[in-house]
Design a protein around this motif. Structure first.
Motif, mmCIF file in Angstrom:
data_model
loop_
_atom_site.group_PDB
_atom_site.id
_atom_site.type_symbol
_atom_site.label_atom_id
_atom_site.label_comp_id
_atom_site.label_asym_id
_atom_site.label_seq_id
_atom_site.Cartn_x
_atom_site.Cartn_y
_atom_site.Cartn_z
ATOM 1 N N SER A 195 -7.334 10.256 1.388
ATOM 2 C CA SER A 195 -8.679 10.567 0.894
ATOM 3 C C SER A 195 -9.188 9.372 0.104
ATOM 4 C CB SER A 195 -8.663 11.807 0.000
ATOM 5 O OG SER A 195 -9.905 11.918 -0.674
ATOM 6 N N ALA A 196 -10.227 8.792 0.632
ATOM 7 C CA ALA A 196 -10.857 7.695 -0.108
ATOM 8 C C ALA A 196 -11.517 8.247 -1.364
ATOM 9 C CB ALA A 196 -11.892 6.999 0.778
ATOM 10 N N LYS A 197 -11.845 9.524 -1.314
ATOM 11 C CA LYS A 197 -12.532 10.134 -2.453
ATOM 12 C C LYS A 197 -11.572 10.359 -3.620
ATOM 13 C CE LYS A 197 -15.750 13.859 -3.503
ATOM 14 N NZ LYS A 197 -16.461 15.011 -2.949
ATOM 15 N N SER A 198 -10.444 10.972 -3.327
ATOM 16 C CA SER A 198 -9.489 11.257 -4.406
ATOM 17 C C SER A 198 -8.481 10.124 -4.593
ATOM 18 C CB SER A 198 -8.736 12.555 -4.104
ATOM 19 O OG SER A 198 -7.833 12.355 -3.024
ATOM 20 N N GLY A 199 -8.358 9.290 -3.598
ATOM 21 C CA GLY A 199 -7.383 8.197 -3.661
ATOM 22 C C GLY A 199 -6.048 8.574 -3.038
ATOM 23 N N LEU A 200 -5.936 9.802 -2.531
ATOM 24 C CA LEU A 200 -4.674 10.274 -1.969
ATOM 25 C C LEU A 200 -4.138 9.314 -0.895
ATOM 26 C CD1 LEU A 200 -2.600 12.707 -1.598
ATOM 27 C CD2 LEU A 200 -4.082 13.372 0.313
ATOM 28 N N ASN A 201 -2.946 8.823 -1.136
ATOM 29 C CA ASN A 201 -2.198 8.003 -0.171
ATOM 30 C C ASN A 201 -2.869 6.698 0.251
ATOM 31 O OD1 ASN A 201 -0.043 9.740 -0.102
ATOM 32 N ND2 ASN A 201 -0.780 10.885 1.675
ATOM 33 N N VAL A 202 -3.927 6.322 -0.408
ATOM 34 C CA VAL A 202 -4.627 5.093 0.014
ATOM 35 C C VAL A 202 -3.755 3.867 -0.277
ATOM 36 C CG1 VAL A 202 -6.659 3.645 -0.352
ATOM 37 C CG2 VAL A 202 -6.893 6.135 -0.285
ATOM 38 N N GLU A 203 -3.313 3.752 -1.518
ATOM 39 C CA GLU A 203 -2.447 2.632 -1.901
ATOM 40 C C GLU A 203 -1.176 2.650 -1.049
ATOM 41 O OE1 GLU A 203 -3.338 0.674 -4.700
ATOM 42 O OE2 GLU A 203 -1.629 -0.677 -4.452
ATOM 43 N N LEU A 204 -0.662 3.848 -0.855
ATOM 44 C CA LEU A 204 0.590 3.992 -0.113
ATOM 45 C C LEU A 204 0.451 3.504 1.333
ATOM 46 C CD1 LEU A 204 3.497 5.034 -0.076
ATOM 47 C CD2 LEU A 204 2.589 7.291 0.499
ATOM 48 N N ALA A 205 -0.648 3.821 1.959
ATOM 49 C CA ALA A 205 -0.851 3.410 3.354
ATOM 50 C C ALA A 205 -0.834 1.885 3.480
ATOM 51 C CB ALA A 205 -2.176 3.967 3.865
ATOM 52 N N PHE A 206 -1.558 1.229 2.593
ATOM 53 C CA PHE A 206 -1.617 -0.235 2.674
ATOM 54 C C PHE A 206 -0.287 -0.860 2.250
ATOM 55 C CE2 PHE A 206 -6.173 0.721 2.559
ATOM 56 C CZ PHE A 206 -6.638 -0.145 3.532
ATOM 57 N N THR A 207 0.339 -0.268 1.242
ATOM 58 C CA THR A 207 1.609 -0.820 0.781
ATOM 59 C C THR A 207 2.674 -0.683 1.860
ATOM 60 O OG1 THR A 207 1.020 -0.162 -1.465
ATOM 61 C CG2 THR A 207 3.304 -0.763 -1.092
ATOM 62 N N ALA A 208 2.690 0.464 2.525
ATOM 63 C CA ALA A 208 3.678 0.679 3.589
ATOM 64 C C ALA A 208 3.501 -0.344 4.703
ATOM 65 C CB ALA A 208 3.543 2.090 4.136
ATOM 66 N N VAL A 209 2.256 -0.594 5.049
ATOM 67 C CA VAL A 209 1.971 -1.584 6.097
ATOM 68 C C VAL A 209 2.396 -2.979 5.632
ATOM 69 C CG1 VAL A 209 0.042 -2.816 7.178
ATOM 70 C CG2 VAL A 209 0.135 -0.336 7.289
ATOM 71 N N ALA A 210 2.080 -3.306 4.386
ATOM 72 C CA ALA A 210 2.437 -4.628 3.854
ATOM 73 C C ALA A 210 3.949 -4.806 3.834
ATOM 74 C CB ALA A 210 1.856 -4.801 2.448
ATOM 75 N N LYS A 211 4.644 -3.761 3.441
ATOM 76 C CA LYS A 211 6.109 -3.847 3.389
ATOM 77 C C LYS A 211 6.690 -4.012 4.788
ATOM 78 C CE LYS A 211 7.460 -1.451 -0.842
ATOM 79 N NZ LYS A 211 8.682 -2.167 -1.230
ATOM 80 N N GLU A 212 6.193 -3.234 5.709
ATOM 81 C CA GLU A 212 6.694 -3.327 7.080
ATOM 82 C C GLU A 212 6.476 -4.742 7.629
ATOM 83 O OE1 GLU A 212 8.323 -1.157 8.831
ATOM 84 O OE2 GLU A 212 8.240 -2.133 10.776
ATOM 85 N N LEU A 213 5.293 -5.267 7.425
ATOM 86 C CA LEU A 213 4.978 -6.603 7.945
ATOM 87 C C LEU A 213 5.813 -7.676 7.249
ATOM 88 C CD1 LEU A 213 1.093 -6.268 8.212
ATOM 89 C CD2 LEU A 213 2.705 -6.441 10.116
ATOM 90 N N LYS A 214 5.942 -7.530 5.955
ATOM 91 C CA LYS A 214 6.705 -8.527 5.182
ATOM 92 C C LYS A 214 8.165 -8.529 5.623
ATOM 93 C CE LYS A 214 9.458 -9.533 1.554
ATOM 94 N NZ LYS A 214 10.762 -8.966 1.227
ATOM 95 N N HIS A 215 8.739 -7.344 5.787
ATOM 96 C CA HIS A 215 10.151 -7.266 6.169
ATOM 97 C C HIS A 215 10.383 -7.723 7.594
ATOM 98 C CE1 HIS A 215 12.261 -5.524 2.698
ATOM 99 N NE2 HIS A 215 11.035 -5.182 2.353
ATOM 100 N N ARG A 216 9.444 -7.454 8.438
ATOM 101 C CA ARG A 216 9.573 -7.947 9.812
ATOM 102 C C ARG A 216 9.602 -9.468 9.835
ATOM 103 N NH1 ARG A 216 5.485 -5.189 14.095
ATOM 104 N NH2 ARG A 216 6.150 -3.028 13.864
#
Ligand code: GTP
Length: 374
Positions: free
Chosen positions: A303-324
C-alpha cells in the motif's frame, strides 16, 4: 491537414505550442518562453514519438520543465546540442539527464517551482505528474571500481535499474514516491506521461546499492516508449490494484510482455497494491498468491497509502540483485525467506531467484516458500 495552436500563460511565462500535421511524419513544435530563449525545432526534425510526448507534456500542463524535457528529447534523438540556455549532453545517460534537470531547476526556468520537476515527482498539489523524460536507456548494471557519486550527492558501490510496470492507475508513481520520500500522493489521479526515474541509494550489507527506479506510464499509448527501457532493467515490479479486477486480469499480458522485452534473468516481483482499500477490494490476496505461484514470481501486497511492504519490496529486490552480483565464494547464501521472516507486516507468498527461460518459454522457479502468516 490538422493544425493546432495553443498558448497559455503559466508561472509568468508565455508558452506556445504549435502542433501541425501537414502529412504523416511531419510535425513542427514550437515552445517559447517569454524571453524566446528556446528556439523552435527545425521542421520535420521531431519524430512522432517525440511529438506525442511533448504535446502531451504541454497539453497536460506539465510545463514547468517542458523546455528541459524538450532539450532532453532533442538530445536523445539528435545527438545532443545546446538548446537555448540548457546545455544538454551528447547521448545523455539517465544520470546526465537528471543532472541536466537539476541544473535547470537552479536556473530561472524552474527556480519558481523547485519541487515541480518531473524528476522530483509530483508536487504537493499533484499538478505536475510530468514524468516524461526521454533519456536513452542506460546500461543496466554499474560496477564502479571505486565508490561513485550519485546525482543526489550520495556515494554508491553498485547500481541497478528497476522498473515499475502495470496498468494505469495501479499506483506505480505513488509507490515510488512513498519509497523515495515516505509520502503518499493523495488527490486526483494524473496519469504519467512517458517515463522517468528516481534514484535511491540503500545500504545493503555494508554495500551502497543505488536503485535507479523507472516509473513508466501504464497507458497503452505509451507502451512503445516503455518497451525500449525493458531490456536494461535488472528488476521489474509489476503492480496491480486489489480494487481493480481488470488490472489483475491484465497481469498475464504484462508477464508475456516482460518475457518478450526484458532480460532473461530479470528479477520480477508481483505486487498487489492498494491493500489498504478494504472496502473496495475485489481481488483477494489468495488470488494474487495463486497467480504468482503459477508464474513463479515473488508476490506481496503493498500500500503506497499506508506504506505497507513498500520498503520491503524494494529492499528485497536490492538484496537479491546485490547477492546475485557480489556474492563471495565463502559468503553464506542469501536467504530471502530468513530476511522476510525478520521483517514485519509481510503478507503473501514469496518466491525468489527465478529466471525467465527463453528456450522453453516458461518460468523456472528455483526455490520458493510460503510465508507462515500466509
Ligand atoms: N487507497 C490507495 N490509493 C492509492 C494507492 N496508491 C495509489 N493510489 C491512488 O491511485 C491513483 C493512481 O495512482 P498513481 O500512482 O498515479 O498510478 P500509476 O500506476 O502511476 O498510473 P499511470 O501513471 O497512469 O501509469 C491515485 O489517485 C492515487 O492516490 C494505495 O496504495 N492506496
Amino acid at each position: 491537414m490538422r493544425s493546432e495552436h495553443l498558448s497559455r500563460r503559466e508561472g509568468g511565462r508565455r508558452l506556445r505550442c504549435l502542433h501541425s500535421e501537414a502529412e504523416p511524419g511531419f510535425t513542427a513544435i514550437q515552445l517559447l518562453l517569454r524571453d524566446n530563449s528556446c528556439p523552435p525545432f527545425p521542421s520535420g526534425s521531431v519524430s512522432r514519438v517525440e511529438t506525442s510526448l511533448l504535446y502531451a507534456l504541454f497539453t497536460r500542463s506539465y510545463v514547468r520543465d517542458a523546455r528541459l524535457n524538450f532539450c532532453c528529447l532533442y538530445a536523445e534523438f539528435h545527438g545532443g546540442k545546446s538548446v537555448g540556455e540548457e546545455k544538454v549532453f551528447h547521448s545523455p545517460t539517465a544520470e546526465q539527464v537528471t543532472m541536466s534537470r537539476k541544473k535547470a531547476m537552479k536556473g530561472k526556468v524552474s527556480s519558481k517551482s523547485p519541487k515541480g520537476s518531473p524528476s522530483s515527482g509530483r508536487d504537493g498539489g499533484r499538478t505536475g505528474k510530468g514524468l516524461a523524460a526521454a533519456a536513452a536507456p542506460s546500461s543496466g548494471l554499474v560496477y564502479p571500481s571505486r565508490p561513485s557519486l550519485s546525482n543526489s550527492g550520495e556515494f554508491y558501490d553498485i547500481a541497478f535499474k528497476v522498473m515499475l510496470v502495470g496498468d494505469s492507475g495501479v499506483g506505480k508513481t505513488c509507490l515510488l514516491v512513498r519509497f523515495k520520500d515516505g509520502a503518499f500522493l493523495a488527490g486526483s489521479f494524473i496519469s504519467t506521461v512517458g517515463i522517468d526515474f528516481r534514484n535511491k541509494v540503500m545500504s545493503i550489507d555494508a554495500v551502497k546499492v543505488k536503485l535507479q527506479i523507472w516509473d513508466t506510464a501504464g497507458q497503452e499509448r505509451f507502451r512503445s516508449v516503455t518497451h525500449a527501457y525493458y531490456r536494461d532493467a535488472n528488476a521489474l515490479l509489476l503492480l496491480y490494484d486489489v480494487s481493480n479486477k481488470a488490472s489483475f486480469d491484465n497481469i498475464r499480458a504484462w508477464l508475456t510482455e516482460i518475457h518478450e522485452y526484458a532480460q532473461q534473468d530479470v528479477v520480477v516481483m508481483l505486487l498487489g497494491n492498494k491493500a489498504d482499500s478494504t472496502h473496495n477490494r475485489v481481488v483477494r490476496r489468495e488470488e494474487g498468491e495463486k497467480l504468482a505461484k503459477e508464474f513463479g514470481v515473488p508476490f506481496m501486497e503493498t500500500s503506497a497509502k499506508s506504506g505497507l511492504n513498500v520498503e520491503l519490496a524494494f529492499t528485497a529486490v536490492a538484496k537479491e540483485l546485490k547477492h546475485r552480483t557480489m556474492k563471495e565464494p565463502d559468503e553464506p547464501k542469501f536467504e530471502l525467506k530468513e530476511y522476510l521472516n525478520e521483517s514485519s507486516g509481510l503478507h503473501g507468498y514469496l518466491t525468489c531467484h527465478f529466471l525467465f527461460c527463453a528456450d522453453v518459454k516458461k518460468v523456472f522457479v528455483h526455490r520458493h516458500y510460503r510465508n507462515a502468516a500466509g
